[in-house]
Design an enzyme around this catalytic site. Structure first.
Site, short mmCIF file in Angstrom:
data_model
loop_
_atom_site.label_atom_id
_atom_site.label_comp_id
_atom_site.label_asym_id
_atom_site.label_seq_id
_atom_site.Cartn_x
_atom_site.Cartn_y
_atom_site.Cartn_z
N ASP A 129 0.65 -1.32 -0.23
CA ASP A 129 -0.14 -0.18 -0.09
C ASP A 129 0.89 1.10 -0.01
OD1 ASP A 129 -1.57 -2.10 0.91
OD2 ASP A 129 -2.13 -1.26 2.89
N GLU A 164 -10.38 -2.99 4.46
CA GLU A 164 -9.18 -2.22 5.06
C GLU A 164 -8.85 -1.07 4.41
OE1 GLU A 164 -6.24 -6.18 5.36
OE2 GLU A 164 -6.33 -5.55 3.27
C1 FRU Z 1 -3.69 -3.85 3.09
C2 FRU Z 1 -2.85 -4.20 4.30
C3 FRU Z 1 -3.33 -3.09 5.48
C4 FRU Z 1 -2.05 -3.10 6.34
C5 FRU Z 1 -1.13 -3.31 5.34
C6 FRU Z 1 0.32 -4.18 5.97
O1 FRU Z 1 -2.94 -4.40 1.77
O2 FRU Z 1 -3.15 -5.57 4.65
O3 FRU Z 1 -4.32 -3.41 5.89
O4 FRU Z 1 -2.04 -2.08 7.09
O5 FRU Z 1 -1.53 -4.00 4.35
O6 FRU Z 1 1.26 -4.22 4.92
#
Ligand code: FRU
Length: 505
Positions: free
Chosen positions: A49, A232
Site C-alpha cells: 500500500d 481495510e
Molecule cells: C492492505 C494491508 C493493510 C495493512 C498493510 C500491511 O494491503 O493488509 O490493511 O496495514 O497491508 O502491510
C-alpha cells in the site's frame, strides 16, 4: 566564485554533466524488461500500500509499505519517495523502520499547521504520521494507532513517546486515514478526523481529536455493500462535481480482501454526505460502485494538504493479494498506479466517481489515430480514443506484444460491459491471473477510452473516467502493435490521439 565567463561556462557544463551522469545512473537501475516507466516502484524490494500521501512545502510525499530486506512481505516499514510533479519520484531512505518488534502498517500523514499536537518545534508546523503498529507473538496479535513526527520535511522521523494513541486491544484494527475538518469541534474551529477499519466487522469507525493524541469515537459506518472479506484502508474524501456549480459530495472508499468484484483484493466506494460526525450513504443510483474494475488497484488513498482549489487525488497499489508475491519482477516487487484527480458526475445514468489520470507532463511524440491506422509503439505510451456512440456490436482495441500475445480492451453494447482481457497477455503468473475483468457499461455515457500502457500494466479509463480498470500484464516485449477490431468484422469508427510517454527515471 569566479566571474570569468569561460570558467562559469565550464562549471555549468561540469554540473550539467554530473546531473546527466546521476540521471543515467538512476535510469540504469530502472530499466529491467518489466520495470514500470511511468509508475513509481521502489528501486529494490517489496512494496504494497501507499501510505501518508501528502503535499508539503512544494513536495509531494509518497510513503509506502516496504520490506527493506526482501522482495516478499515482511519487516513492514515506511519507504519514502518525493516528487515535485507527482510523476518523477526520487526514492529516499526508509522513513519509519520496523522497531523493537513493531511493524509499521498503513496510515496517513497530516501537516499540523498550528502545532496542535505539540510535536512540532514551538511556533512551527510539522508533519505527523498516524500509522498502525502491529505486534505479534505466541500469545497475541495487536494492532493499534500510533504517531511519529518529522520536523525536517519528512527526512527524519521520531516516534511519539506516548504511543499508542488509540488502542482497543484488538488483533484487527488498522489503516487510519486522518484529515483536518475545518468546521469540526464544538467551537467550530476545526479538529482532526480519523477513519479507521475494524476489518473483521466490516466497519469503518470515525474518531475525532483536537491534538492527534486523544481520540473520541464519533460514529460507525458499515457493514454495507460487499462484506465477504476484511475491510481495510478506508478513506473519506470530499469530492467536487466535474462541472462547476453542483455541491460537493463525500466519498467513503473501502478496501476489501478477499471477495472483491474481480476476486482477491479490490475497492468499493460509497457516495454520500458527512455531517461532521457521521457518513451517510446516498440512495441515488450509482451511490455504490467500485473504485477500480480491474484486478490491480488496492488501498488507494488520497493526498492530504493539497494546495487550495486542487481536486482530491487518489493513488493506489497496483497489485492484488492473490498473487502479489508471485509477480515475475526483480529486484523489486510492487508498483503504484498513476495518481488520479477525483471529481464526480451526475447524469442520466446516476452518480459516479470520475478519475482522471495525471500523466500529460510525460507526453512526447504525438500522432492522430484513425481506425485504419497501423500503430506500433514502445511502452510506455498513452492513447485517448473516441469510438462511435452508435456502435451496435462489440468493438475495441488489441495490444499485441507478438503474434500470439495480446491484451484486449473492449466495449460490448449488447451485453453492456466494458472489459479488459489479459488471458493471452504473456506470463500467466498464477491461476488467478489470466482473466477478463469487466464493468457495467452505461448506454447514457460516451464510448471513450483513455489508456496508459506501461511495460507491465494497462490502466484504462472509460466513459469519461467513470470506469477505471487497472490490470498488470507481463507481455513478450514492450513493442506494441495496436489493432482496432469490431465483432461484425468491420473496423470500428474511432478518432483519437497517441503519445509516447517519457520515462520518469
Ligand atoms: C492492505 C494491508 C493493510 C495493512 C498493510 C500491511 O494491503 O493488509 O490493511 O496495514 O497491508 O502491510
Amino acid at each position: 566564485m569566479s566571474d570569468d565567463p569561460a570558467m562559469i561556462r565550464s562549471m555549468v557544463l561540469l554540473v550539467a554533466g554530473f546531473g546527466a551522469l546521476l540521471a543515467g545512473a538512476q535510469r540504469a537501475g530502472y530499466d529491467q524488461p518489466y520495470r514500470p516507466q511511468v509508475h513509481f516502484s521502489p528501486r529494490e524490494n517489496w512494496t504494497n500500500d501507499p501510505n501518508g500521501l501528502v503535499y508539503f512545502r512544494g513536495e509531494y510525499h509518497l510513503f509506502f509499505q516496504y520490506n527493506p530486506f526482501g522482495d516478499v512481505w515482511g519487516h513492514m516499514s515506511w519507504g519514502h519517495a518525493v516528487s515535485t510533479d507527482l510523476l518523477h519520484w526520487r526514492e529516499l531512505p526508509v522513513a519509519i523502520p520496523e522497531k523493537a518488534g513493531e511493524m509499521v502498517f498503513t496510515g496517513s500523514v497530516v501537516v499540523d499547521h498550528a502545532n496542535s499536537s505539540g510535536l512540532c518545534a514551538a511556533g512551527t508546523e510539522c508533519m505527523v504520521a498516524v500509522y498502525t503498529g502491529y505486534r505479534k507473538d505466541e500469545k497475541r496479535t495487536l494492532q493499534n494507532q500510533n504517531l511519529a513526527y518529522s520536523r525536517d520535511a519528512g527526512r527524519t522521523w521520531t516516534r511519539y513517546e506516548g504511543n499508542p494513541v488509540l488502542d482497543l486491544h484488538m488483533s484487527d484494527f488498522r489503516d487510519p486515514s486522518v484529515f483536518w475538518d475545518e468546521k469540526g469541534g464544538s467551537d467550530k474551529k476545526g479538529h482532526w478526523v480519523m477513519a479507521v477499519a475494524l476489518p473483521l466487522e466490516h466497519k469503518v469507525r470515525l474518531y475525532r481529536s483536537p491534538d492527534l493524541k486523544q481520540w473520541t469515537q464519533m460514529s460507525e459506518f458499515g457493514p454495507m455493500g460487499a462484506v465477504s472479506g476484511d475491510w481495510e484502508c478506508p478513506d473519506l474524501v470530499r469530492v467536487p462535481p466535474e462541472k462547476k456549480g453542483g455541491a460537493e459530495v463525500w466519498v467513503m472508499k473501502v478496501g476489501l480482501n478477499p471477495g472483491a468484484l474481480q476476486g482477491g483484493s479490490g475497492e468499493q466506494y460509497f457516495v454520500g454526505s458527512f455531517d461532521g460526525t457521521r457518513f451517510n450513504v446516498g440512495t441515488e443510483s450509482g451511490a455504490h460502485g467500485w473504485t477500480n474494475y480491474g484486478k490491480d488497484d488496492y488501498c488507494a488513498i488520497s493526498f492530504n494538504n493539497l494546495p487550495a482549489g486542487a481536486k482530491p487525488m487518489l493513488l493506489g497499489w497496483m497489485s492484488n493479494w492473490q498473487y502479489a508475491a508471485k509477480l515475475p519482477t526483480s529486484p523489486w516487487r510492487g508498483q503504484m498506479s498513476v495518481p488520479r484527480r477525483l471529481s464526480y458526475v451526475r447524469d442520466a445514468a446516476g452518480v459516479a466517481l470520475r478519475q482522471e489520470p495525471v500523466i500529460a507532463q510525460l507526453r512526447g511524440a504525438h500522432a492522430g489515430v484513425v481506425s485504419a491506422a497501423e500503430i506500433v509503439r514502445e511502452a510506455p505510451f498513452e492513447m485517448v480514443l473516441h469510438f462511435d456512440p452508435k456502435a451496435q456490436t462489440a468493438f475495441g482495441v488489441k495490444l499485441y506484444s507478438d503474434e500470439e500475445h495480446w491484451t484486449e480492451i473492449g466495449f460490448d453494447p449488447v451485453t453492456r460491459v466494458f472489459y479488459m482481457d489479459r488471458m493471452h497477455a504473456g506470463e500467466a503468473v498464477a491461476p488467478e491471473f489470466p482473466v477478463k475483468t469487466d464493468a457495467p457499461l452505461s448506454k447514457d455515457r460516451l464510448y471513450d477510452l483513455h489508456l496508459i500502457v506501461d511495460r507491465s500494466s494497462v490502466e484504462a479509463f472509460a466513459q469519461d473516467g467513470t470506469i477505471a480498470m487497472t490490470n498488470l500484464v507481463f507481455p513478450r516485449s514492450p513493442r506494441t502493435r495496436v489493432v482496432f477490431f469490431a465483432r461484425d468484422g468491420e473496423k470500428p469508427a474511432v478518432k483519437g490521439e497517441v503519445w509516447t510517454l517519457r520515462s520518469i527515471w
